[in-house]
Enzyme design. Structure first.
Site, short mmCIF file in Angstrom:
data_model
loop_
_atom_site.label_atom_id
_atom_site.label_comp_id
_atom_site.label_asym_id
_atom_site.label_seq_id
_atom_site.Cartn_x
_atom_site.Cartn_y
_atom_site.Cartn_z
N HIS A 1 0.62 -1.08 0.01
CA HIS A 1 0.03 -0.08 0.05
C HIS A 1 0.92 1.37 -0.01
O HIS A 1 1.88 1.32 0.28
CB HIS A 1 -1.13 0.04 1.21
CG HIS A 1 -0.39 0.11 2.67
ND1 HIS A 1 -0.09 1.38 3.18
CD2 HIS A 1 0.14 -0.71 3.29
CE1 HIS A 1 0.50 1.21 4.40
NE2 HIS A 1 0.53 0.01 4.56
N HIS B 1 3.69 4.39 12.16
CA HIS B 1 2.75 5.00 12.67
C HIS B 1 3.30 6.19 13.68
O HIS B 1 2.51 6.94 14.14
CB HIS B 1 1.62 4.23 13.58
CG HIS B 1 1.02 3.37 12.45
ND1 HIS B 1 -0.28 2.67 12.67
CD2 HIS B 1 1.26 2.84 11.28
CE1 HIS B 1 -0.80 1.90 11.95
NE2 HIS B 1 0.00 2.15 10.75
N ASP C 1 6.13 1.85 6.38
CA ASP C 1 4.90 1.59 6.19
C ASP C 1 4.41 2.49 5.22
O ASP C 1 3.82 3.62 5.56
CB ASP C 1 4.18 1.49 7.49
CG ASP C 1 2.98 1.43 7.63
OD1 ASP C 1 2.35 0.51 6.78
OD2 ASP C 1 2.05 1.56 8.75
N ASP D 1 4.43 -6.26 4.89
CA ASP D 1 3.97 -4.79 5.43
C ASP D 1 3.74 -5.10 7.06
O ASP D 1 2.93 -4.54 7.58
CB ASP D 1 2.58 -4.76 5.21
CG ASP D 1 1.96 -3.23 5.51
OD1 ASP D 1 2.60 -2.28 5.68
OD2 ASP D 1 0.68 -3.06 5.41
N ASP E 1 -0.52 4.59 0.65
CA ASP E 1 -1.05 5.47 1.52
C ASP E 1 -0.41 5.47 2.97
O ASP E 1 0.24 4.61 3.36
CB ASP E 1 -2.54 5.39 1.98
CG ASP E 1 -3.13 4.12 2.45
OD1 ASP E 1 -2.35 3.00 2.19
OD2 ASP E 1 -3.97 4.09 3.32
N GLU F 1 -5.27 1.51 2.72
CA GLU F 1 -4.86 0.43 4.00
C GLU F 1 -5.02 0.90 5.08
O GLU F 1 -5.44 0.31 6.17
CB GLU F 1 -3.38 -0.15 3.53
CG GLU F 1 -3.19 -1.28 4.50
CD GLU F 1 -2.67 -1.09 6.08
OE1 GLU F 1 -2.84 -2.21 6.80
OE2 GLU F 1 -2.15 0.27 6.17
N GLU F 2 -4.58 2.23 5.51
CA GLU F 2 -4.44 2.70 6.83
C GLU F 2 -6.07 3.08 7.34
O GLU F 2 -6.09 3.43 8.53
CB GLU F 2 -3.76 3.97 6.92
CG GLU F 2 -2.40 3.79 6.39
CD GLU F 2 -1.32 2.81 7.46
OE1 GLU F 2 -1.96 2.51 8.59
OE2 GLU F 2 -0.10 2.77 7.04
#
Ligand SMILES: *[C@@H]1O[C@H](CO)[C@@H](O)[C@H](O)[C@H]1NC(C)=O
Ligand SMILES: *[C@@H]1O[C@H](CO)[C@@H](O)[C@H](O)[C@H]1NC(C)=O
Ligand SMILES: *[C@@H]1O[C@H](CO)[C@@H](O)[C@H](O)[C@H]1NC(C)=O
Length: 506
Positions: free
Chosen positions: A132, A477, A165, A228, A134, A199-200
């Site tokens: 991903h 994150h 990520d 991931d 995003d 995804e997030e």
């Protein structure tokens, strides 16, 4: 190692050392670069600055999917990714996943999912790579030491939102393909990509798309691989399972309004007391879940599985320091890891309607909702779990003979995922890790829930693997998100070697 010795010994040592060095030099000159993978590794090493530069360009695009106002940036990132895949000769479709109504009523078009395919040879196995592009939100004032969208290298670490990520790993896949092409080496496997931009926020539309394309895009796929997640130490890990999750709301309702404890306390069946009793009946001090039957479906531990835990590098003292606790329920590494990965756990999260803000309130809440969740492991079934929990709590509640009403809801039910570690793509990944890092990987699971692996496996029935290249301290994150240059570059080599090994097993 330093040892005391007589002169003669030192002399002999010198000769021996010279011989060893000569032998080593000879070996280096005769060995490098002979095999195809070594040529690839050389190419990747030589071009690492270019690869870092591309990551910098990708990180600079603020593809934060948390708000629809930013979907334009996500769209731009999807376009840039599509363009990169086209430059590798890929055939790219931007699959429409429709639109979504926002809380304010506005209808927004969702960023499409990339479905791509490199030129195909029906004699080769087909690998589908998921990723991903995003990212989580990031603002300098959240506590970043560097600009979150400016990839910044400090002591061999590349800091920036999305570095680990998941932009770094996605680029590592693309660069692994690029290395083969640049050296005019035949790619040993057919490659497909499924890359999303949501995804997030829960991979909106991905499951439906997977189902819709099961008989087309996925039909000739042999393996699905996801990179991931992270290792659990500085040793490479290979992930073969994730826990699922059943989330519960326990709602106890009493009278029409909240009441004063001085005026009414003493003759009421208080909803909060009922709820506390219910929550207290769920799990004991040792973490054992008290709901009858809950362990019945937990897969028994086999000798083969037990062995996987023995070699895992995991420092309990360091771990306790990191999370700031003095003692854990278990004091053996294996027990701790098993209770994170292969046994269910129950956690109480909070009470809604509890007047929990500071101050000495004397209110009797009339409606409270307790929230707890139970991480699921093979072979638990959320449908069975919901029934067991509901019946048990109603039984406990009935014993209190309260005038209140009880309602139990399970809004989230995500199934656990576990793969067969002897599947060819796991064997290939282990060999590739050995080639690149010189060690056997830690065979790890994720205690948390990553629905994507289970979803892919459930719909397509293909072999699914999670092959992380990111370090345990990458801070996904967080305000310290990074990927180390070494993980990024060695990870690229790992992917290139994985293509090679996968084809060998055919
Ligand atoms: C992405 O590409 C599409 C089609 O090529 C184009 O219509 C759109 O304007 C692009 N969007 C952004 C944000 O770059
Ligand atoms: C429950 O309460 C009712 C009155 O509301 C009473 O008749 C009954 O005996 C109680 N049952 C128990 C087990 O205490
Ligand atoms: C998807 O296709 C596979 C065969 O490739 C099949 O085994 C599976 O049942 C299909 N899934 C669905 C949901 O139809």
């Amino acid at each position: 190692m330093r040892r005391a010795g007589n002169r003669k010994g030192v002399c002999n040592m010198k000769i021996l050392l010279t011989l060893i060095i000569c032998a080593a030099v000879l070996q280096m000159t005769t060995q490098a670069p002979t095999s195809d993978t070594e040529l690839l590794f050389n190419y990747i090493d030589k071009n690492q600055d270019m690869f870092v530069q591309t990551l910098k360009e990708w990180v600079a695009i603020e593809s934060d999917s948390s708000s629809s106002a930013l979907f334009g940036k996500v769209m731009q990132m999807v376009n840039v990714t599509a363009e990169k895949i086209r430059s590798l000769g890929g055939d790219v479709e931007l699959a429409d996943i429709g639109s979504q109504q926002m809380p304010d009523g506005e209808i927004v078009q969702l960023p499409p999912v990339i479905l791509a395919e490199l030129p195909k040879d029906s004699n080769k196995p087909t690998l589908c790579i998921y990723g991903h592009v995003d990212v989580q939100p990031a603002k300098k004032e959240d506590g970043w030491l560097t600009e979150p969208y400016v990839l910044t290298e400090i002591n061999g670490n590349l800091y920036g939102r999305g570095a680990t990520d998941n932009k770094g790993p996605v680029l590592a896949w693309l660069h692994a393909v690029e290395a083969y092409q640049a050296l005019k080496q035949d790619l040993p496997v057919n490659i497909k990509f499924i890359i999303e931009g949501l995804e997030e926020i829960g991979s909106y539309g991905l499951d439906a798309l997977t189902k819709q394309r099961n008989d087309t895009f996925f039909a000739d796929v042999d393996y699905i691989v996801i990179s991931d997640n992270i290792w659990i130490s500085n040793k490479p890990g290979l992930t073969y399972g994730t826990r699922g999750d059943c989330y519960f709301y326990v709602k106890v309702s009493g009278g029409k309004q909240a009441l004063h404890s001085g005026a009414h306390g003493g003759s009421l069946f208080e909803p909060m007391a009922d709820l506390i009793a219910l929550l207290d009946s769920l799990v004991d001090a040792k973490g054992q879940i008290l709901v009858p039957g809950i362990y019945d479906d937990v897969a028994p531990l086999t000798e083969e599985e037990r062995k996987l835990y023995e070699n895992i590098q995991f420092d309990l003292e360091e771990y306790k320091n990191n999370i700031g606790v003095t003692r854990l329920i278990y004091d053996k590494k294996e027990d701790v890891l098993m209770h994170y990965w292969r046994y269910p756990s129950l956690s109480i999260h909070g009470i809604q309607g509890a007047y929990a803000d500071p101050g000495s309130k004397t209110v009797i809440p009339n409606k409270v909702i307790g929230k707890f969740s139970m991480r699921q492991v093979p072979n638990m079934d959320p449908v069975v779990v919901e029934k067991q929990v509901t019946e048990y709590l109603h039984e406990i509640f009935a014993k209190r003979n309260s005038s209140n009403t009880l309602k139990i809801l399970m809004p989230i039910a995500a199934k656990p995922w576990v793969a067969n570690v002897n599947d060819p793509q796991y064997v290939a990944a282990r060999r590739a890790i050995k080639t690149v890092f010189g060690v056997e990987p830690d065979m790890i699971r994720e205690g948390s829930t990553i629905p994507i692996a289970w979803n892919f496996q459930d719909v397509t029935k293909k072999s699914v693997m999670m092959l992380p290249i990111c370090g345990a301290d990458d801070g996904e994150h967080s305000e310290k998100e990074k990927i180390s240059r070494s993980n990024y570059i060695e990870g690229t080599k790992l992917f290139a070697a994985f293509f090679y090994e996968l084809a060998q097993l055919r």
